[in-house]
Motif scaffolding. Structure first.
Motif, short mmCIF file in Angstrom:
data_model
loop_
_atom_site.label_atom_id
_atom_site.label_comp_id
_atom_site.label_asym_id
_atom_site.label_seq_id
_atom_site.Cartn_x
_atom_site.Cartn_y
_atom_site.Cartn_z
N LEU A 7 -25.42 -1.31 7.79
CA LEU A 7 -26.37 -0.24 8.10
C LEU A 7 -26.69 0.52 6.82
N TRP A 15 -34.51 1.24 14.28
CA TRP A 15 -33.35 0.44 14.68
C TRP A 15 -33.65 -0.30 15.99
N TRP A 27 -18.69 -3.84 10.82
CA TRP A 27 -19.76 -3.13 10.14
C TRP A 27 -19.37 -2.70 8.73
N ALA A 29 -21.10 0.07 5.87
CA ALA A 29 -22.09 1.15 5.80
C ALA A 29 -22.42 1.46 4.35
N ARG A 36 -23.84 7.80 10.36
CA ARG A 36 -24.67 7.37 11.49
C ARG A 36 -23.90 6.43 12.41
N LEU A 37 -23.11 5.54 11.84
CA LEU A 37 -22.30 4.65 12.68
C LEU A 37 -21.25 5.43 13.45
N ILE A 42 -19.10 3.86 16.34
CA ILE A 42 -18.71 2.66 15.60
C ILE A 42 -18.05 3.08 14.30
N PRO A 44 -17.07 1.92 10.71
CA PRO A 44 -17.28 0.82 9.78
C PRO A 44 -15.98 0.38 9.12
#
Length: 214
Positions: A7, A15, A27, A29, A36-37, A42, A44
């Protein structure tokens, strides 16, 4: 297959609607992408960047929740996205990297995210990278014969030589092409699949393929 999602900093309105459900793949980032995750629930695996887009409190949140932070200086030749992609492809040896947040917003960021894949260090791996947003799925291809499958809901198919290209042939799309050479970038937009897959080939150069919908 070692797969990662990445991301980066593009606007969230581009998105895919199911981004928050993309939790089966780890993930990475880039910069503010870490926060944001975390906001999506989520965590990362790695976050990379100078984190200059975060406030002191936001950075503290990221530091408390992300175990592996890679710090970069603010004044540098590489973007945070480049640093994150290099990490994914080299250190983590990813066989597929899907970039989210790489489109929309500033045009210079969009073009940088596309053109970085043509850099000598990334070009050998470019076929491992996808750029996906709410409307589009973009991949780069190196010379050879390739067959792609139509993505669900994607009605249009575009071919874009990004460099000089020789021998471009579209075998079974709605609009065909035979052994065509181009000396400069060009876009062949609004083609379509005639079946569930499409085959194309070329001898030299780099070709971007975009599946999209209105």
């Amino acid at each position: 297959m070692t797969e990662f999602n990445l991301l980066v900093g593009g606007p969230s309105n581009m998105w895919p609607v199911d981004l928050a459900q993309q939790i089966t793949v780890p993930w990475i980032a880039a910069d503010r992408g870490a926060l944001r995750l975390l906001d999506l629930g989520i965590t990362p695996q790695v976050a990379v960047g100078d984190f200059d887009s975060l406030t002191t409190a936001e950075l503290a949140t990221v530091q408390a929740q992300v175990a592996d932070l890679r710090y970069a200086v603010t004044d540098k030749d590489e973007t945070d996205t480049e640093l994150a992609l290099a990490l994914a492809l080299t250190e983590l040896q990813a066989t597929r990297v899907t970039l989210y947040g790489a489109t929309g917003g500033r045009l210079d960021h969009l073009l940088d995210n596309l053109f970085m894949l043509l850099q000598p260090r990334f070009l050998p791996y470019c076929q491992r990278v996808r750029i996906i947003d709410r409307q589009n799925n973009l991949r780069l291809f190196l010379p050879g014969v390739h067959t792609i499958t139509q993505e669900a809901g994607q009605h249009y198919l575009a071919f874009a030589p990004l460099t000089a290209v020789t021998g471009l042939t579209l075998y079974d799309t709605k609009y065909k092409l035979t052994n065509a050479d181009y000396e400069q970038p060009i876009m062949f937009a609004s083609n379509q699949f005639t079946q569930k897959s499409a085959t194309f080939s070329f001898r030299t150069g780099v070709v971007a393929v975009i599946q999209s919908h209105d």
